[in-house]
Design an enzyme around this catalytic site. Structure first.
Site, PDB file in Angstrom:
ATOM      1  N   THR B  17      35.574  47.184  45.744  1.00  0.00           N
ATOM      2  CA  THR B  17      35.386  46.922  47.176  1.00  0.00           C
ATOM      3  C   THR B  17      35.285  45.429  47.485  1.00  0.00           C
ATOM      4  OG1 THR B  17      32.997  47.214  46.913  1.00  0.00           O
ATOM      5  CG2 THR B  17      34.260  49.145  47.600  1.00  0.00           C
ATOM      6  N   LYS B  43      28.076  52.194  47.218  1.00  0.00           N
ATOM      7  CA  LYS B  43      29.245  52.525  48.042  1.00  0.00           C
ATOM      8  C   LYS B  43      29.946  53.793  47.571  1.00  0.00           C
ATOM      9  CE  LYS B  43      29.956  47.964  49.950  1.00  0.00           C
ATOM     10  NZ  LYS B  43      30.817  46.815  50.154  1.00  0.00           N
ATOM     11  N   ILE B  96      37.965  39.859  34.055  1.00  0.00           N
ATOM     12  CA  ILE B  96      38.679  38.632  34.475  1.00  0.00           C
ATOM     13  C   ILE B  96      37.711  37.560  34.972  1.00  0.00           C
ATOM     14  CG2 ILE B  96      40.749  39.903  35.129  1.00  0.00           C
ATOM     15  CD1 ILE B  96      39.909  39.326  38.117  1.00  0.00           C
ATOM     16  N   THR B  97      36.438  37.892  35.093  1.00  0.00           N
ATOM     17  CA  THR B  97      35.445  36.977  35.669  1.00  0.00           C
ATOM     18  C   THR B  97      35.426  35.623  34.956  1.00  0.00           C
ATOM     19  OG1 THR B  97      34.113  38.899  36.175  1.00  0.00           O
ATOM     20  CG2 THR B  97      33.021  36.748  36.300  1.00  0.00           C
ATOM     21  N   TYR B 166      51.607  33.853  31.961  1.00  0.00           N
ATOM     22  CA  TYR B 166      52.695  34.168  32.916  1.00  0.00           C
ATOM     23  C   TYR B 166      53.944  33.392  32.547  1.00  0.00           C
ATOM     24  CZ  TYR B 166      48.359  34.924  35.479  1.00  0.00           C
ATOM     25  OH  TYR B 166      47.092  35.257  35.839  1.00  0.00           O
ATOM     26  N   GLU B 216      45.656  26.941  22.615  1.00  0.00           N
ATOM     27  CA  GLU B 216      45.302  25.667  23.224  1.00  0.00           C
ATOM     28  C   GLU B 216      44.273  24.965  22.354  1.00  0.00           C
ATOM     29  OE1 GLU B 216      44.031  27.092  27.071  1.00  0.00           O
ATOM     30  OE2 GLU B 216      41.940  27.141  26.451  1.00  0.00           O
ATOM     31  N   HIS B 254      38.864  24.817  30.652  1.00  0.00           N
ATOM     32  CA  HIS B 254      38.253  25.938  29.951  1.00  0.00           C
ATOM     33  C   HIS B 254      37.028  25.473  29.186  1.00  0.00           C
ATOM     34  CE1 HIS B 254      42.068  28.652  29.600  1.00  0.00           C
ATOM     35  NE2 HIS B 254      41.487  28.719  30.778  1.00  0.00           N
TER      36      HIS B 254
END
Lengths: 385, 298
Positions: B17, B43, B96-97, B166, B216, B254
């Protein structure tokens, strides 16, 4: 965020780790007042975030007010490896019987906390690690278990600490672990941790690095932020809540995501340019963030071209485009933009840029990262047209 | 076949939500992912464009049979959300936080390890996972992922960086190379799933014929992956490491990306991977070109 020594000591004191009585001073007069309060003899220590300040003359012993005045006068304003001393820490000088080392940090490889403990303190721990690795006890801590007094006691025994130091060292380790975990440190290090002739254990220095991600539960960190050493560009970026690192080149960089931003720096370098900065606008950046990023880049006088490299995931192409259009309305950019836009809603974004009627001398769009890097570098090197 | 998630994976969205949860949860469903429910305490009983919302993960699992969760909640709430999912028996958790304190991550990782060994956490601070044509959990734009071809060869992608994930997908799509699964493990200091976890699955997956690794600077995950590849991976690989030009001592966005004390450099990582037989591209496009050569030779 790295703390200054005096802040580290204040942070230690919150967790009951014993430190010397003392105070900070920004002027010679203040230094004398602090010295009088701490009790002579005192040590006057330059507050800079760089190693080797003792060798550079940034740490001095004063036996009376006159000497305190003389040393503080020399140390304040001193340049230590490019860091100008603006503040000194004045503390009561400790009698030292032995010097030890203790720290907690995260071992990323083991995914557990790591205690490093040595009775060879007072020197760079990296040097000990090289010349006498057996003198350092390394012990992992499972965050689920934490540590107990018995565990800390055993660690001190195993590190071959002398009998009279073991109880005191164990007590400090328990407190240091609490400081490290509850205090959200990336690193909590005491070097040297001293044994006084009277048998007490005491932190004579403090190296504390805080985890910025935990700032939301530490309102007390606000005062540390105010004293962080940032250049003007970094300060402006901080105010706008952007991940920015100033560099020396002439191609301004804006990218979404740390990896893509790093990669953008690399590619610019590979095609013969040099980046003026690292700037990650993060995931989900909207038009406001994009406009703020352009403003920060625009502040840098060395910037000759601006490479905006966006691959949308959370970040949406149309928001990036709106931000650019908005920024162009708000500020006159000192350098042209080369943009590469892909991913989520990239077509919508490109459409917005096209219909805004921005001249090619101000903004041009390139289909790939490599081509955009070449174009941005060509402009920065003065052969863009 | 694919790794970790496929067309049978049933996903709930913790934070459906909220702004991010709603946007990406609905995009995941539009992609074809079985998004069977959402969780927002207080909810329960509502719905988001037809997706039922529950008060707890346990209720959602009981009602929908979900086996995966997509967590899109703020940093303060993320640890509790991950552990709630694990306690409810969720097998695969994608978080994904961004901005979770390292102390919390270390505690959650070790708690999962000891109390919920059957739950795999992907992330936090990661873009998620996509098995093209089957399941997309997270924030990846599905249209940039090439579908795997039945006859192969198909490539598996594992990446520490979101946007470079991506980029890797895009490079393969440009060259018409199919993707079995693309996993973004995230750039935080304590990722729930690492390179080795993914490479082991890819090596065992008959639909994956080659792999791309995107690393990385910072830490030693790439070096550890190189060791694993030497003794356990027979499928051909290419790799790219971001941060060749990153200055030492500066965190590159990061939490994990920092070169300190001469360790964690891009060069060290590239050398380690090259030593394990991985072909190294100096930018994402080059890694894509190398993969095209690898695939052409299969």
């Amino acid at each position: 965020m790295d703390l200054f020594e005096y802040q580290g000591k204040q942070y230690f004191a919150r967790y009951d780790i014993p430190v010397s009585p003392g105070g900070v001073a920004d002027t010679v007069d203040e230094a004398v007042v602090q010295a009088d309060g701490a009790g002579y003899p005192v040590v006057i220590k330059a507050q800079v975030q760089v190693g080797g300040r003792g060798k550079a003359g940034g740490i001095k012993l004063a036996n009376n007010a006159e000497e305190a005045r003389e040393h503080a006068g020399k140390i304040l304003g001193m340049d230590i490896k490019g860091h100008v001393v603006k503040r000194v820490w004045v503390e009561n000088a400790s009698d030292i019987a032995e010097e030890y080392y203790a720290s907690f940090t995260l071992d990323r490889s083991a995914k557990k906390h790591l205690l490093m403990l040595s009775k060879e303190g007072g020197v760079e721990i990296e040097a000990v690690a090289e010349t006498n690795p057996d003198a350092i006890l390394l012990r992992h801590v499972d965050p689920v278990d934490g540590i107990t007094r018995e565990w800390a006691h055993q660690a001190a025994v195993d590190a071959k600490f002398p009998q009279q130091a073991i109880v005191g060292v164990a007590d400090i380790l328990v407190k240091l672990y609490r400081c490290y975990t509850e205090g959200d440190c990336d690193l909590a290090e005491i070097n040297p941790l001293i044994l006084k002739p009277t048998g007490e254990i005491h932190a004579l220095d403090a190296k504390v690095s805080l985890d910025n991600n935990a700032a939301f539960r530490h309102p007390e960190w606000d005062e540390y932020r105010a004293t962080e050493e940032l250049d003007e560009r970094e300060q402006l970026a901080r105010e706008k809540d952007l991940q920015y690192i100033g560099l020396d080149g002439s191609v301004g960089i804006i990218a979404n995501g740390a990896g893509l931003a790093m990669s953008t720096l690399d590619v610019v370098n590979q095609v013969g340019g040099a980046a003026a900065n690292f700037l990650d606008i993060g995931g989900g950046a909207n038009a406001d963030v994009m406009a703020a990023a352009l403003e920060v880049i625009n502040y840098d006088k060395n910037v000759k071209s601006i490479f905006v490299n966006i691959f949308g995931g959370i970040t949406r192409g149309e928001e990036v485009a709106k931000g650019i259009v908005e920024a162009l309305n708000r500020v006159k950019l000192r350098a042209p933009i080369v943009i590469r836009l892909d991913g989520t809603n990239a077509d919508e974004g490109r459409q917005i840029l096209t219909s805004a009627g921005i001249p090619a001398s101000v903004l041009r769009s390139m289909p790939t990262m490599l081509e955009a890097a070449r174009a941005a570098v060509a402009i920065a090197n003065g052969n863009g047209n | 076949m694919a790794i970790f998630v496929d067309q049978n994976t049933k996903v709930i969205v913790q934070g459906l939500t909220g702004g991010q949860g709603r946007y990406h949860g609905l995009r995941n469903r539009d992609y074809g992912t079985q998004v069977v429910g959402g969780v927002t305490p207080g909810k329960g009983g509502q719905d988001v464009e037809g997706i039922p919302v529950f008060n707890s993960v346990a209720e959602a699992v009981a009602a929908t049979g979900a086996d995966a969760s997509f967590i899109a909640v703020p940093p303060k709430a993320a640890s509790a959300a991950i552990l709630e999912a694990a306690a409810a028996g969720i097998r695969f958790v994608v978080c994904i936080t961004e901005g979770i304190p390292a102390q919390d991550e270390a505690l959650v990782y070790n708690t999962l390890l000891r109390r919920y060994p059957n739950t795999r956490l992907l992330g936090p601070n990661c873009p998620g996972i996509i098995s093209p044509g089957k399941c997309n959990i997270g924030i990846t734009a599905g249209e940039i992922a090439a579908l795997p071809s039945e006859s192969g060869p198909n490539v598996g992608i594992v990446s520490r960086s979101g946007t470079l994930t991506y980029q890797a997908l895009y490079e393969l799509k440009q060259r018409g190379i199919g993707v079995s699964t693309c996993v973004g493990i995230g750039g935080d200091p304590v990722p729930g799933t690492n390179f080795i976890d993914c490479l082991r699955e890819f090596q065992a997956d008959p639909e994956t014929h080659a792999m791309i690794l995107i690393g990385e600077i910072g830490g030693s995950a790439e070096e550890e992956a190189a060791e694993f590849i030497t003794s356990n991976v027979t499928k051909p690989m290419s790799a790219y490491i971001a941060g060749v030009t990153a200055p030492a001592g500066k965190k590159m966005g990061h939490a994990g990306a920092i070169v300190s004390g001469g360790k964690g450099t891009a060069k060290g990582k590239m050398d380690a991977l090259a030593g394990a037989g991985v072909r190294i591209g100096l930018n994402p496009t080059e890694a894509g070109d190398l993969m095209a050569e690898i695939v052409a030779a299969l």
